[in-house]
Design a protein around this motif. Sequence first.
Motif, PDB file in Angstrom:
ATOM      1  N   ASN A  87     -23.721 -26.742   3.558  1.00 59.14           N
ATOM      2  CA  ASN A  87     -23.300 -25.515   2.885  1.00 59.14           C
ATOM      3  C   ASN A  87     -22.071 -24.960   3.601  1.00 59.14           C
ATOM      4  OD1 ASN A  87     -23.181 -23.049   1.454  1.00 59.14           O
ATOM      5  ND2 ASN A  87     -24.415 -22.057   3.034  1.00 59.14           N
ATOM      6  N   TYR A  88     -20.969 -24.801   2.865  1.00 50.04           N
ATOM      7  CA  TYR A  88     -19.732 -24.281   3.439  1.00 50.04           C
ATOM      8  C   TYR A  88     -19.413 -22.861   2.970  1.00 50.04           C
ATOM      9  CZ  TYR A  88     -18.736 -29.082   4.911  1.00 50.04           C
ATOM     10  OH  TYR A  88     -18.794 -30.328   5.501  1.00 50.04           O
ATOM     11  N   GLU A  89     -20.242 -22.327   2.117  1.00 48.98           N
ATOM     12  CA  GLU A  89     -19.977 -20.993   1.583  1.00 48.98           C
ATOM     13  C   GLU A  89     -20.387 -19.906   2.591  1.00 48.98           C
ATOM     14  OE1 GLU A  89     -18.603 -20.381  -1.818  1.00 48.98           O
ATOM     15  OE2 GLU A  89     -18.048 -22.380  -1.114  1.00 48.98           O
ATOM     16  N   PRO A  90     -19.732 -18.740   2.557  1.00 46.86           N
ATOM     17  CA  PRO A  90     -20.130 -17.612   3.421  1.00 46.86           C
ATOM     18  C   PRO A  90     -21.554 -17.151   3.115  1.00 46.86           C
ATOM     19  CG  PRO A  90     -17.968 -17.232   2.419  1.00 46.86           C
ATOM     20  CD  PRO A  90     -18.550 -18.423   1.732  1.00 46.86           C
ATOM     21  N   THR A  92     -22.633 -14.439   2.262  1.00 47.68           N
ATOM     22  CA  THR A  92     -22.714 -13.516   1.117  1.00 47.68           C
ATOM     23  C   THR A  92     -22.718 -14.247  -0.221  1.00 47.68           C
ATOM     24  OG1 THR A  92     -20.306 -13.285   1.201  1.00 47.68           O
ATOM     25  CG2 THR A  92     -21.628 -11.610   2.353  1.00 47.68           C
ATOM     26  N   ARG A  93     -22.494 -15.571  -0.211  1.00 51.91           N
ATOM     27  CA  ARG A  93     -22.457 -16.341  -1.448  1.00 51.91           C
ATOM     28  C   ARG A  93     -23.620 -17.331  -1.503  1.00 51.91           C
ATOM     29  NH1 ARG A  93     -16.091 -18.217  -1.989  1.00 51.91           N
ATOM     30  NH2 ARG A  93     -15.120 -16.161  -1.667  1.00 51.91           N
ATOM     31  N   LYS A  95     -25.396 -20.939  -1.774  1.00 53.47           N
ATOM     32  CA  LYS A  95     -25.063 -22.190  -1.083  1.00 53.47           C
ATOM     33  C   LYS A  95     -24.338 -23.183  -1.991  1.00 53.47           C
ATOM     34  CE  LYS A  95     -28.906 -22.040   2.219  1.00 53.47           C
ATOM     35  NZ  LYS A  95     -30.125 -22.733   2.707  1.00 53.47           N
ATOM     36  N   SER A 100     -16.260 -22.655  -4.095  1.00 56.79           N
ATOM     37  CA  SER A 100     -14.881 -22.164  -4.186  1.00 56.79           C
ATOM     38  C   SER A 100     -14.285 -21.777  -2.836  1.00 56.79           C
ATOM     39  CB  SER A 100     -14.835 -20.952  -5.125  1.00 56.79           C
ATOM     40  OG  SER A 100     -15.706 -19.927  -4.652  1.00 56.79           O
ATOM     41  N   PHE A 101     -15.055 -21.854  -1.746  1.00 57.58           N
ATOM     42  CA  PHE A 101     -14.557 -21.362  -0.465  1.00 57.58           C
ATOM     43  C   PHE A 101     -13.613 -22.350   0.224  1.00 57.58           C
ATOM     44  CE2 PHE A 101     -15.025 -20.564   4.162  1.00 57.58           C
ATOM     45  CZ  PHE A 101     -14.568 -19.262   4.198  1.00 57.58           C
ATOM     46  N   ARG A 102     -13.949 -23.617   0.239  1.00 55.92           N
ATOM     47  CA  ARG A 102     -13.115 -24.609   0.933  1.00 55.92           C
ATOM     48  C   ARG A 102     -11.883 -24.977   0.108  1.00 55.92           C
ATOM     49  NH1 ARG A 102     -15.507 -29.936   2.806  1.00 55.92           N
ATOM     50  NH2 ARG A 102     -16.614 -29.958   0.802  1.00 55.92           N
ATOM     51  N   GLN A 107     -11.947 -30.855  -0.273  1.00 59.09           N
ATOM     52  CA  GLN A 107     -13.031 -31.345  -1.128  1.00 59.09           C
ATOM     53  C   GLN A 107     -12.676 -32.697  -1.743  1.00 59.09           C
ATOM     54  OE1 GLN A 107     -14.909 -28.426  -3.720  1.00 59.09           O
ATOM     55  NE2 GLN A 107     -13.971 -26.748  -2.569  1.00 59.09           N
ATOM     56  N   ASN A 138     -17.231 -26.036  -8.110  1.00 52.92           N
ATOM     57  CA  ASN A 138     -16.155 -25.170  -8.593  1.00 52.92           C
ATOM     58  C   ASN A 138     -15.415 -25.839  -9.742  1.00 52.92           C
ATOM     59  OD1 ASN A 138     -13.294 -26.206  -7.740  1.00 52.92           O
ATOM     60  ND2 ASN A 138     -14.564 -26.592  -5.933  1.00 52.92           N
TER      61      ASN A 138
END
Length: 254
Positions: A87-90, A92-93, A95, A100-102, A107, A138
């Motif tokens: 899981n790379y999401e913050p 607050t988001r 998993k 959309s974070f990276r 990716q 994403n």
Amino acid sequence: MNLETGFQRLEKEINRIDSENKYMEIWWRDDDLEAPSHSLENMISVSKNVNLAPLLAVIPARASKQLVKLLNQCDINIAMHGLHHYNYEPLTRKKAEFGSFRPIETQWKDLKKGIRQLEQLFGDLFLKCFVPPWNRINDQLTKTLPLFGISSLSTFSSRKEAAPVPGLLQVNTHVDVIDWKEKRSFIGAELMADKIAGELQNCRTGTIENPEPIGLLTHHLMMSIDDWKEFQEVCLFAKKSTSIHLTPPIDYFG
């Protein structure tokens, strides 16, 4: 007042489908495969008993050579389940490994690496289907999947359209047999039957805009041998109808 059981609801729905001369397809996907285990052996045994092969979503970075040998013996097809299943999401988001974070460039590198690993290990057993961890991906990556040789996508819940982009077929799952929110275990045969009945009804009555095959979703590591017996019972119950076809994944992704 007598409450309708899951099996009773499923039987009624199957009878309606039969009477209306309609035809429904059910397929099966199993996620988070890394290595051989007793849980995997139990699942393969059930697969043979119901004569329905699952699509096995394999985590490329964790795939063992022992798994390659076993799946070649069974001739069961696989999909790409992320790369590391990280899981790379913050916090607050929700998993996601391919959320959309990276940066999209990062990716793409992971996507190419995972594809290469599965091609080298599994050859033709790899159906070029991408199953994003946690069923989240994403939109930008989705649009570029065909550029990397990925021809199909599978997540969870009703799809918006069969081909989200040219050259990419989407076939989703809809009935998750694990209760993730509370017990983190198999939901039981009655609830599984009830959920399948609900999906069949939606397809039969046209309450969903883009009807598709109904996908069962399992996680073999979360299921006991008794759980698999109940899972098998539901599948065999549905299979009794000539209007319900248990469909191998290669029919969609091959």
